[in-house]
Design a protein around this motif. Structure first.
Motif, PDB file in Angstrom:
ATOM      1  N   ALA A 173     -39.404  49.187  55.748  1.00 28.11           N
ATOM      2  CA  ALA A 173     -40.603  49.162  54.909  1.00 28.11           C
ATOM      3  C   ALA A 173     -41.102  50.575  54.626  1.00 28.11           C
ATOM      4  O   ALA A 173     -41.542  50.877  53.501  1.00 28.11           O
ATOM      5  N   LEU A 174     -41.035  51.460  55.633  1.00 27.59           N
ATOM      6  CA  LEU A 174     -41.463  52.843  55.434  1.00 27.59           C
ATOM      7  C   LEU A 174     -40.558  53.541  54.426  1.00 27.59           C
ATOM      8  O   LEU A 174     -41.035  54.255  53.532  1.00 27.59           O
ATOM      9  N   GLY A 228     -34.576  55.904  50.624  1.00 27.78           N
ATOM     10  CA  GLY A 228     -35.010  56.892  51.606  1.00 27.78           C
ATOM     11  C   GLY A 228     -34.334  56.651  52.934  1.00 27.78           C
ATOM     12  O   GLY A 228     -33.835  55.554  53.215  1.00 27.78           O
ATOM     13  N   LEU A 229     -34.321  57.686  53.777  1.00 26.81           N
ATOM     14  CA  LEU A 229     -33.711  57.597  55.098  1.00 26.81           C
ATOM     15  C   LEU A 229     -34.621  58.286  56.100  1.00 26.81           C
ATOM     16  O   LEU A 229     -34.869  59.491  56.006  1.00 26.81           O
ATOM     17  N   PHE A 230     -35.135  57.531  57.073  1.00 30.47           N
ATOM     18  CA  PHE A 230     -36.018  58.029  58.116  1.00 30.47           C
ATOM     19  C   PHE A 230     -35.173  58.708  59.187  1.00 30.47           C
ATOM     20  O   PHE A 230     -34.232  58.115  59.715  1.00 30.47           O
ATOM     21  N   VAL A 231     -35.514  59.965  59.503  1.00 35.45           N
ATOM     22  CA  VAL A 231     -34.726  60.753  60.456  1.00 35.45           C
ATOM     23  C   VAL A 231     -35.668  61.452  61.430  1.00 35.45           C
ATOM     24  O   VAL A 231     -36.887  61.422  61.291  1.00 35.45           O
ATOM     25  N   ALA A 232     -35.083  62.123  62.412  1.00 31.75           N
ATOM     26  CA  ALA A 232     -35.874  62.669  63.508  1.00 31.75           C
ATOM     27  C   ALA A 232     -36.659  63.912  63.139  1.00 31.75           C
ATOM     28  O   ALA A 232     -37.750  64.132  63.669  1.00 31.75           O
ATOM     29  N   SER A 233     -36.131  64.754  62.258  1.00 30.62           N
ATOM     30  CA  SER A 233     -36.758  66.052  62.017  1.00 30.62           C
ATOM     31  C   SER A 233     -36.466  66.548  60.609  1.00 30.62           C
ATOM     32  O   SER A 233     -35.535  66.085  59.943  1.00 30.62           O
ATOM     33  N   ALA A 270     -44.459  53.063  62.238  1.00 34.11           N
ATOM     34  CA  ALA A 270     -45.844  52.593  62.106  1.00 34.11           C
ATOM     35  C   ALA A 270     -46.821  53.755  62.191  1.00 34.11           C
ATOM     36  O   ALA A 270     -47.838  53.790  61.475  1.00 34.11           O
ATOM     37  N   MET A 271     -46.536  54.739  63.051  1.00 30.68           N
ATOM     38  CA  MET A 271     -47.413  55.902  63.147  1.00 30.68           C
ATOM     39  C   MET A 271     -47.338  56.742  61.876  1.00 30.68           C
ATOM     40  O   MET A 271     -48.346  57.291  61.414  1.00 30.68           O
TER      41      MET A 271
END
Length: 337
Positions: A40-41, A54-59, A239-240
């Motif tokens: 969802a993000l 999009g791709l959520f990654v660590a940094s 979520a954060m």
């Protein structure tokens, strides 16, 4: 002693409300694409900034690396500022891990790359003597400086005319958007891919996102796994980030205001040269021989800056309030007056 930490906006801590937002959220294995909160993000930010995926990654370092490796193949090169984060401060990852050659270009004082130098740096197509020029990488903000919108349009036109893709290290993209008074999408529209950081001014504890076409993000997802960056149940982190996007974007204007107040006050002191403010950053240069004593004095007053160097970068952020700014001004004033 309670410290006023001006070293970077990366040192922010998640607020109580942000921590609360991370509880009781649906999670799954993100390597399998099964974390609903992460999905969802990714969909939210891609939609808001005008990209397919999009791709959520660590940094931010990982996000930029994945972008370079997705845009370029072994033996390709990317054109980049000689003082850019992707070139100078990310461990040489593109060369070390991607076999991608950087072509550094001297930056102008405002952070732009002179487009005539960019054009000259593009290698002749098909000539085996040269690496293959594939990508132009820009950074916005750079040292807190916002790249002008008309410059971004010209850079995109030049890149595409020369057969290059164009990537944005937008670690502080939202600072740039707030400073310009435009939606972040208005800046992102000039790029084929964008990296956005959530753990700087937005105050999330971890995470960045790479945005681009579906094909580019599919390549980046594979490289994320290869370099060991695959998430498992990362929904709580997502979520954060969602909380930060909902509540911490508009408030970046407060950091910019505090930077202006800090710069104005320090500019009145003798023995200091002030550069800025640039969005949430102020650069302070004392006489070189006074740096060690200044470092010791600020530390004793509970003001944290990076020691040494010829210039001090003071970064305003979520964890520095008006009282913290006044403490900082008082500490500098008691040293220089």
């Amino acid at each position: 002693m309670t410290f006023v930490d001006l070293r970077s906006d990366t040192i922010t801590r998640p607020t109580a409300a942000m921590r609360a937002a991370a509880t009781d959220v649906p999670v799954g294995d993100d390597v399998f694409g099964e974390d609903p909160s992460v999905n969802a993000l990714q969909e939210r930010l891609a939609d808001e900034l005008g990209f397919a995926a999009g791709l959520f990654v660590a940094s931010g370092t990982q996000s930029n690396l994945l972008a370079l490796m997705a845009h370029c193949e072994r033996g390709d090169e990317y054109l980049v500022g000689s003082e850019a984060h992707t070139y100078k401060y990310e461990g040489g990852g593109a060369a070390v891990l991607g076999s991608i050659q950087p072509q550094p270009i001297p930056q102008a004082p405002d952070g732009t790359l002179p487009l005539d130098l960019v054009a000259k740096a593009v290698k002749p197509l098909g000539d085996p003597h040269f690496a293959r020029s594939k990508l132009l990488a820009l950074e916005n903000t750079w040292g807190g400086r916002v790249l002008p919108q008309d410059y971004l349009a010209k850079a995109r036109e030049l890149a595409h005319r020369k057969g290059l893709a164009i990537h944005l290290d937008g670690a502080r993209l939202f600072n740039a958007a707030v400073a310009d008074g435009v939606p972040a999408r208005a800046i992102a529209q000039h790029f084929d891919s964008v990296s956005v950081c959530f753990s700087k001014g937005l105050g999330a504890p971890i995470g960045s996102m790479l945005l681009g076409s579906e094909e580019l993000i599919a390549k980046a997802r594979r490289w994320r796994k290869v370099v060991g960056g695959g998430w498992r149940q990362a929904g709580s982190l997502a979520a954060m980030v969602n909380y930060a996007l909902d509540h911490h974007v508009a408030r970046l204007a407060e950091d910019h205001r505090r930077a202006r107040e800090l710069a104005d006050a320090l500019r009145a002191l003798p023995g200091l040269s002030i550069d800025g403010p640039h969005t949430n950053m102020v650069f302070v240069t004392p006489a070189a021989e006074r740096v060690p004593a200044l470092d010791a004095h600020l530390a004793a007053q509970g003001i944290r800056v990076f020691p040494g160097g010829t210039s001090k970068r003071l970064v305003l952020h979520l964890d520095v309030d008006d009282a913290g700014v006044q403490r900082t001004i008082a500490a500098f004033r008691s040293f220089f007056v």
